[in-house]
Design a protein around this motif. Structure first.
Motif, PDB file in Angstrom:
ATOM      1  N   UNK A  95       0.858  -1.209   0.050  1.00 32.89           N
ATOM      2  CA  UNK A  95      -0.023  -0.012  -0.160  1.00 32.89           C
ATOM      3  C   UNK A  95       0.812   1.326  -0.219  1.00 32.89           C
ATOM      4  N   UNK A  96       1.963   1.218   0.817  1.00 37.78           N
ATOM      5  CA  UNK A  96       2.980   2.361   0.659  1.00 37.78           C
ATOM      6  C   UNK A  96       3.610   2.671  -0.655  1.00 37.78           C
ATOM      7  N   UNK A  97       3.826   1.546  -1.193  1.00 38.19           N
ATOM      8  CA  UNK A  97       4.542   1.691  -2.524  1.00 38.19           C
ATOM      9  C   UNK A  97       3.470   2.310  -3.458  1.00 38.19           C
ATOM     10  N   UNK A  98       2.130   1.792  -3.477  1.00 37.48           N
ATOM     11  CA  UNK A  98       1.273   2.514  -4.407  1.00 37.48           C
ATOM     12  C   UNK A  98       1.045   3.990  -4.210  1.00 37.48           C
ATOM     13  N   UNK A  99       0.951   4.418  -2.687  1.00 39.53           N
ATOM     14  CA  UNK A  99       0.950   5.840  -2.570  1.00 39.53           C
ATOM     15  C   UNK A  99       2.003   6.641  -2.901  1.00 39.53           C
ATOM     16  N   UNK A 100       3.303   6.031  -2.531  1.00 42.57           N
ATOM     17  CA  UNK A 100       4.409   6.726  -2.870  1.00 42.57           C
ATOM     18  C   UNK A 100       4.543   7.173  -4.383  1.00 42.57           C
ATOM     19  N   UNK A 101       3.991   6.136  -5.076  1.00 39.42           N
ATOM     20  CA  UNK A 101       4.130   6.325  -6.593  1.00 39.42           C
ATOM     21  C   UNK A 101       3.154   7.278  -7.008  1.00 39.42           C
ATOM     22  N   UNK A 102       1.781   7.313  -6.269  1.00 41.46           N
ATOM     23  CA  UNK A 102       0.939   8.374  -6.673  1.00 41.46           C
ATOM     24  C   UNK A 102       1.568  10.010  -6.368  1.00 41.46           C
TER      25      UNK A 102
END
Length: 328
Positions: free
Chosen positions: A193-200
């Motif tokens: 979930x963190x990776x997804x949000x960081x990429x956003x």
């Protein structure tokens, strides 16, 4: 003489919102280059007094933190203490105190870190800011071997109201706490979930660093397929984004090989001992290395001397006293 200072201020270069944005975007993925840009232009902006100037210096402060460049960090702090900046630093006091707390945490001066985070919490009622500060305190508890205390602190956060950057950071903290509590599946979910949000948020460098957390969790689960999924192109990624994790990657590959071959001999050599000495200095790797060795019943490979201790030379105590009245 009284006319000279105003004239100097008027003739100084002006920091624009666009300049702050550009440096901030650069800092997200290349803090080394961000500091180079800042240092090159710094003398031009020392007599620039505005909110944009404070924000510009703060971006550089974050980059110095990320690189543990303490001489630069301390120099920027002195710049921010200029009386002419007080009307503007007063609007960013909490953020500056938090940056100082992070510096202490990175230098393993945990009591100083918590004191500054608590000072910052006392200065805000904002849910986003309070959540980020609680997460920073939870990190310290985790490093000190108290992940359950850290989790209880995170449970008090109103997660649904948080913005994307803070949710990303807190997911990393949750993942790390879960990992230390032996809950690897929950850790992987938080990391993903963190990776997804960081990429956003276009924080690709941060997302790559979290991939190393997932690789650690995958090896703890002995899930070599998941490990290989995130291992793909790792060398290229850390090179492109100046992440000093090549030794960490070597170690992870050694653990992967040991699990695959059911043979830990390679991890018990004098050559590996030298590698572990280096990894003990790596904030990204240190705790992961310990967890992986413990999972392989190789706790004795790392000596007690390699436990985290404050890094010399120590950062002076109460660096935030200029903004934290109770520290004066």
């Amino acid at each position: 003489m009284n006319l000279l200072i105003p004239l100097l201020a008027l003739s100084s270069s002006v920091i624009t919102p666009d300049m702050v944005t550009q440096l901030s975007e650069l800092e997200k993925n290349d803090p080394h280059q961000a500091l180079k840009v800042y240092k090159k232009s710094r003398e031009d902006y020392l007599r620039s007094f505005s909110l944009e100037a404070v924000q510009y210096h703060r971006v550089a402060l974050k980059a110095a933190n990320d690189l543990t460049d303490w001489p630069t960090f301390l120099s920027i702090l002195e710049t921010l203490k200029q009386p002419e900046l007080t009307p503007y630093t007063s609007k960013k006091t909490l953020h500056i105190i938090n940056d100082i707390g992070v510096a202490y945490r990175l230098n393993n001066q945990f009591d100083d870190a918590i004191a500054h985070f608590k000072c910052a919490i006392d200065k805000t009622s904002n849910a986003h800011q309070t959540a980020a500060l609680k997460a920073n305190i939870a990190i310290v508890y985790r490093i000190q071997g108290q992940p359950s205390v850290g989790f209880r602190l995170l449970d008090s956060i109103e997660f649904k109201v948080l913005n994307t950057p803070i949710r990303a950071g807190i997911n990393v903290v949750k993942g790390n706490l879960s990992l230390h509590l032996g809950e690897t599946t929950a850790a992987i979910q938080s990391y993903q979930e963190a990776i997804k949000l960081f990429k956003e948020e276009n924080k690709i460098r941060d997302s790559i660093r979290v991939e190393f957390n997932i690789m650690t969790a995958a090896l703890l689960e002995k899930n070599l397929s998941l490990y290989q999924t995130y291992r793909t192109n790792a060398e290229t990624k850390i090179k492109d984004f100046n992440i000093d994790n090549s030794d960490f990657l070597t170690f992870l590959d050694m653990v992967s090989h040991a699990i695959s071959m059911r043979d830990t001999v390679e991890l018990e050599t004098s050559k590996t001992a030298l590698l572990l000495n280096e990894l003990a200095k790596n904030d990204d790797a240190n705790e992961s290395v310990r967890l992986l060795l413990k999972s392989l019943k190789l706790d004795n490979v790392i000596s007690a001397e390699q436990q985290r201790k404050p890094i010399e030379p120590l950062l002076e105590a109460k660096l935030g006293a200029h903004w934290c009245e109770e520290m004066r």
